[in-house]
Design a protein around this motif. Structure first.
Motif, PDB file in Angstrom:
ATOM      1  N   ALA A   1      -3.543  -8.962  -5.204  1.00  8.54           N
ATOM      2  CA  ALA A   1      -3.074  -7.874  -6.072  1.00  8.54           C
ATOM      3  C   ALA A   1      -3.975  -6.658  -5.871  1.00  8.54           C
ATOM      4  O   ALA A   1      -5.181  -6.803  -5.643  1.00  8.54           O
ATOM      5  N   TYR A   2      -3.362  -5.487  -5.925  1.00  6.30           N
ATOM      6  CA  TYR A   2      -4.120  -4.256  -5.691  1.00  6.30           C
ATOM      7  C   TYR A   2      -3.786  -3.255  -6.788  1.00  6.30           C
ATOM      8  O   TYR A   2      -2.611  -3.054  -7.113  1.00  6.30           O
ATOM      9  N   LEU A   3      -4.790  -2.654  -7.338  1.00  3.22           N
ATOM     10  CA  LEU A   3      -4.531  -1.587  -8.304  1.00  3.22           C
ATOM     11  C   LEU A   3      -5.646  -0.550  -8.221  1.00  3.22           C
ATOM     12  O   LEU A   3      -6.824  -0.902  -8.144  1.00  3.22           O
ATOM     13  N   THR A   4      -5.246   0.714  -8.163  1.00  4.61           N
ATOM     14  CA  THR A   4      -6.232   1.794  -8.119  1.00  4.61           C
ATOM     15  C   THR A   4      -6.426   2.314  -9.522  1.00  4.61           C
ATOM     16  O   THR A   4      -5.455   2.638 -10.209  1.00  4.61           O
ATOM     17  N   LEU A   5      -7.669   2.356  -9.954  1.00  6.70           N
ATOM     18  CA  LEU A   5      -7.931   2.848 -11.313  1.00  6.70           C
ATOM     19  C   LEU A   5      -9.358   3.370 -11.433  1.00  6.70           C
ATOM     20  O   LEU A   5     -10.170   3.263 -10.524  1.00  6.70           O
ATOM     21  N   GLN A   6      -9.635   3.927 -12.616  1.00  7.24           N
ATOM     22  CA  GLN A   6     -10.963   4.440 -12.903  1.00  7.24           C
ATOM     23  C   GLN A   6     -11.774   3.307 -13.517  1.00  7.24           C
ATOM     24  O   GLN A   6     -11.342   2.691 -14.497  1.00  7.24           O
ATOM     25  N   ILE A   7     -12.919   3.036 -12.937  1.00  8.57           N
ATOM     26  CA  ILE A   7     -13.782   1.989 -13.480  1.00  8.57           C
ATOM     27  C   ILE A   7     -14.950   2.665 -14.192  1.00  8.57           C
ATOM     28  O   ILE A   7     -15.605   3.550 -13.626  1.00  8.57           O
ATOM     29  N   GLY A   8     -15.177   2.256 -15.408  1.00  4.84           N
ATOM     30  CA  GLY A   8     -16.240   2.877 -16.186  1.00  4.84           C
ATOM     31  C   GLY A   8     -17.546   2.121 -16.045  1.00  4.84           C
ATOM     32  O   GLY A   8     -17.580   0.897 -15.936  1.00  4.84           O
ATOM     33  N   GLN A   9     -18.623   2.890 -16.024  1.00  5.59           N
ATOM     34  CA  GLN A   9     -19.953   2.272 -16.066  1.00  5.59           C
ATOM     35  C   GLN A   9     -20.833   3.228 -16.858  1.00  5.59           C
ATOM     36  O   GLN A   9     -21.181   4.299 -16.373  1.00  5.59           O
ATOM     37  N   GLY A  10     -21.153   2.820 -18.066  1.00  2.48           N
ATOM     38  CA  GLY A  10     -21.893   3.737 -18.923  1.00  2.48           C
ATOM     39  C   GLY A  10     -21.063   4.979 -19.172  1.00  2.48           C
ATOM     40  O   GLY A  10     -19.898   4.907 -19.564  1.00  2.48           O
ATOM     41  N   ASN A  11     -21.667   6.121 -18.845  1.00  2.56           N
ATOM     42  CA  ASN A  11     -20.968   7.380 -19.092  1.00  2.56           C
ATOM     43  C   ASN A  11     -20.141   7.844 -17.905  1.00  2.56           C
ATOM     44  O   ASN A  11     -19.429   8.835 -18.007  1.00  2.56           O
ATOM     45  N   ARG A  12     -20.283   7.168 -16.798  1.00  2.00           N
ATOM     46  CA  ARG A  12     -19.583   7.676 -15.613  1.00  2.00           C
ATOM     47  C   ARG A  12     -18.385   6.795 -15.259  1.00  2.00           C
ATOM     48  O   ARG A  12     -18.308   5.637 -15.681  1.00  2.00           O
ATOM     49  N   GLU A  13     -17.494   7.406 -14.495  1.00  2.00           N
ATOM     50  CA  GLU A  13     -16.316   6.677 -14.042  1.00  2.00           C
ATOM     51  C   GLU A  13     -16.228   6.774 -12.524  1.00  2.00           C
ATOM     52  O   GLU A  13     -16.537   7.820 -11.940  1.00  2.00           O
TER      53      GLU A  13
ATOM     54  N   PHE B   1       0.816  -1.221   0.000  1.00  2.00           N
ATOM     55  CA  PHE B   1       0.000   0.000   0.000  1.00  2.00           C
ATOM     56  C   PHE B   1       0.849   1.271   0.000  1.00  2.00           C
ATOM     57  O   PHE B   1       0.549   2.226  -0.692  1.00  2.00           O
ATOM     58  N   ALA B   2       1.913   1.271   0.816  1.00  2.00           N
ATOM     59  CA  ALA B   2       2.729   2.479   0.915  1.00  2.00           C
ATOM     60  C   ALA B   2       3.714   2.586  -0.252  1.00  2.00           C
ATOM     61  O   ALA B   2       4.081   3.684  -0.670  1.00  2.00           O
ATOM     62  N   GLU B   3       4.147   1.446  -0.765  1.00  2.00           N
ATOM     63  CA  GLU B   3       5.060   1.431  -1.911  1.00  2.00           C
ATOM     64  C   GLU B   3       4.623   0.294  -2.828  1.00  2.00           C
ATOM     65  O   GLU B   3       3.883  -0.594  -2.415  1.00  2.00           O
ATOM     66  N   SER B   4       5.146   0.318  -4.071  1.00  2.00           N
ATOM     67  CA  SER B   4       4.780  -0.788  -4.956  1.00  2.00           C
ATOM     68  C   SER B   4       5.617  -2.017  -4.578  1.00  2.00           C
ATOM     69  O   SER B   4       6.752  -1.898  -4.106  1.00  2.00           O
ATOM     70  N   SER B   5       5.006  -3.165  -4.759  1.00  2.00           N
ATOM     71  CA  SER B   5       5.681  -4.418  -4.430  1.00  2.00           C
ATOM     72  C   SER B   5       5.284  -5.433  -5.493  1.00  2.00           C
ATOM     73  O   SER B   5       4.101  -5.541  -5.839  1.00  2.00           O
TER      74      SER B   5
END
Lengths: 246, 398
Positions: free
Chosen positions: B93-105, B66-70
């Motif tokens: 595994a952990y990844l933070t990203l934008q998830i799309g649903q229709g027109n919104r993220e 969480f604090a650094e990539s591993s």
């Protein structure tokens, strides 16, 4: 129930002031506000205190009211020496509470309590129960004919009614002396005369001495005795003692 | 003796109540700030607390995941699972990203977990069902706003939301979406088509990777590059009766990885990941408290100064100092009590509207109440001093 006249043994004077001096400051800046004041008022007597602005009236009232200390002299209040070139051992608040009543230019009633409680607060401060204090207050309001307004807040009372409540408050602890500082100032001529008449009647009824500071030309002729103060010097004068109109 | 304070409060009830409302809103704001700090701190450890793990094994000399990539190979967990004192181990595994649903993220933390293990799995469902297929199914936190049956886009793949969980957020407060570890590995490490095409061409053009006498080498390198057999951490459950610290030391010694027990991991999240934000909020909270105290003092001082004539008359007619002090104190305390409850109610009402979690703790409320009363008393001292200095002579003449 309206109480009978007080039957306590009377001292000769309710208040007797001898050679009272009050000096503000010291050294070259000293100001002698009161110079060898001699003054005496009998129980039940109402006297006027007249004088121009800056003559020392307020200083005299403060000294008589045990609010400030004179520089020298002797004061006897209700037969008890309270000042003799120095205060006695009294607690001044207790002294004021028990022996001196105050009536101000404006009634200065506490706006958040009823007329009845404004009067009752004095006996309550002496430790009387709320019931006893309210009984005493109601007696006084009845004598002063404002008992029907007893449970009303001061803001709902007329100017005359407020001043009657203030008079009742001053009388609440049966003081030896009442100091009235221009009590008719906010009132019209008719009401001024009524208030003065009431004060005179109360003085007689409760055997209380009243010193009234006033500038009111309508009131001044009603006093039988007057004290006139100028530059800190007090002179006694005979008043006209005109009767109050019915 | 009649209670002058109560009489005055009743007499000026509208003004008094409005003053209490003003004070209450200030207290409510302060309580909300405290709740926000609490919420952030709670959010920071939600994921590690719910992961059911005792140890986090990460890349050597990193403070991951969480604090650094591993990054670690996904077969490491097998050797850890066989160690003494280890009840279970699973990749995550952990990844933070934008998830799309229709027109919104929606910004979310995607967690890849092993569906065959309880480690790292969503702790409970509030709707739908668990993930039963190997691919393209997701469980989302209700804060994402997704519903069961929704189709969502993670990178270039479409997933179906099959279940909903609640209270699962990342250390920075983003809602969590759970998918299978395999899918998470793909989404995290898979390259796009253009990249793969170009990379293959570059490798093929390089005689070192594509020697004429060894045609299999290019295939081997390409396969290796395109593989996604990495994970971010291995979650470890310590067997009953074993000390997590001892097991962690054992793994460090023999496996050459960094290992964190719960406390150091929580500390990492609170200090390293959220430390600045928490300090920032703490500073703001401190300033707000100081402003609040100043306002309380001002209100009580003004209230007292407003009845200075009455105080002078009270003194003149012989009221004891304690009568006056008690009146000021009771009014100040009344204001504190009323203000606190208005603030508490206001904070409870507006807290759910905040995008981040606001966590109210009973002890915080008690502490805030005691602080309010203490500062009301402190504020009264100034007013009491002023009131006691009033000369009874000021009621006569002048």
């Amino acid at each position: 129930m309206i109480p009978e006249k007080t039957t306590l043994p009377k001292p000769r004077f309710a208040i007797n002031v001898e050679n009272m001096v009050k000096i503000y400051g010291s050294g070259p800046n000293a100001v002698k506000a009161l110079k060898e004041v001699n003054l005496a008022v009998r129980p039940g007597e109402v006297v006027g205190l007249l004088g121009p602005s800056g003559s020392g009236k307020t200083t005299l009232l403060h000294c008589l009211g045990a609010v400030i200390e004179p520089t020298s002299g002797r004061i006897t209040l209700g037969g008890e020496v309270i000042y003799d070139n120095g205060w006695g051992k009294q607690d001044f608040r207790t002294l004021r509470r028990d022996k001196i009543g105050f009536i101000f230019q404006a009634p200065y009633l506490f706006p958040f309590i009823s007329a009845l409680d404004n009067v009752a607060i004095l006996p309550m401060l002496t430790g009387r129960s709320n019931r006893q204090a309210r009984e005493r207050a109601l007696e006084l309001l009845t004598v002063l004919e404002v008992d029907h307004r007893a449970h009303v807040k001061p803001s709902k009372l007329s100017g005359g009614e407020q001043q009657r409540v203030a008079i009742a408050r001053a009388l609440a602890n049966q003081p030896a002396l009442i100091l009235a500082d221009e009590p008719t100032a906010p009132l019209d001529s008719e009401r001024s005369l009524i208030v003065m008449k009431i004060l005179t009647q109360m003085a007689e009824r409760y055997n209380t001495a009243i010193i009234v500071v006033t500038h009111d030309d309508l009131i001044i002729p009603r006093f039988k005795r007057l004290y006139r103060i100028r530059d800190g010097i007090v002179h006694e004068e005979q008043g006209q003692g005109l009767p109050f109109p019915d | 003796m009649i209670n002058l304070a109560i009489k005055e409060i009743v007499h000026t009830r509208f003004r008094y109540f409005l003053t209490a409302v003003g004070l209450g809103l200030l207290i409510g704001t302060t309580l909300t700030m405290v709740g926000l700090v609490r919420g952030m701190a709670a959010d920071a450890v939600t994921l590690i607390r719910s992961s059911n793990a005792d140890l986090w094994v990460v890349q050597k000399n990193t403070e991951g995941p969480f604090a650094e990539s591993s990054t670690m190979y996904d077969d490491v967990y097998r050797s850890i699972a066989g160690l003494r004192g280890v009840a279970g181990a699973a990749n995550a595994a952990y990844l933070t990203l934008q998830i799309g649903q229709g027109n919104r993220e929606v910004r979310a933390l995607v967690v890849g977990f092993d569906p065959d293990s309880s480690l790292g799995a969503p702790p409970h469902l509030v709707a739908g069902r668990p993930i039963t297929r190997s691919h393209y199914e997701a469980i989302a936190d209700v804060k994402t706003g997704f519903k069961v049956g929704d189709k969502i886009m993670i990178r270039r793949d479409e997933y179906t939301v099959v279940g909903l969980t609640s209270g699962m957020v990342s250390s920075s407060g983003d809602p969590v979406v759970f998918i299978t570890l395999q899918d998470a590995q793909t989404e995290q490490f898979e390259k796009d088509n253009d990249y793969i095409y170009n990379e293959r061409a570059r490798l093929a053009a390089n005689p070192e990777f594509n020697p004429p006498d060894d045609p299999g080498l290019l295939q081997a390198i390409t396969s290796y590059q395109e593989s996604s057999n990495m994970v971010n951490t291995v979650l470890v459950r310590v067997a009953p009766g074993y000390d997590p610290n001892a097991v962690a030391a054992y793994i460090r010694r023999w496996k050459y990885y960094s290992v964190y027990t719960y406390q150091p991991m929580a500390q990492l999240l609170l200090v390293n990941v959220n430390g600045i934000a928490l300090r920032q909020l703490g500073m703001f909270m401190a300033i707000l408290t100081i402003v609040g105290v100043a306002i309380i003092m001002l209100i009580i001082y003004i209230m007292t100064m407003g009845k200075i004539k009455e105080i002078a008359i009270l003194k003149l007619i012989g009221a004891k100092n304690r009568t006056i002090v008690s009146m000021i104190l009771q009014e100040a305390w009344g204001l504190g009590v009323l203000g606190f409850f208005i603030g508490k109610i206001a904070a409870s009402l507006w807290a759910p509207l905040f995008p981040k979690r606001i966590e109210f703790i009973f002890t915080d409320s008690i502490t805030a109440f005691l602080f309010t009363m203490f500062f009301c008393t402190l504020a009264s001292v100034l007013s009491i001093r002023a009131a006691l200095k009033v000369q009874p002579s000021s009621a006569i003449g002048d």
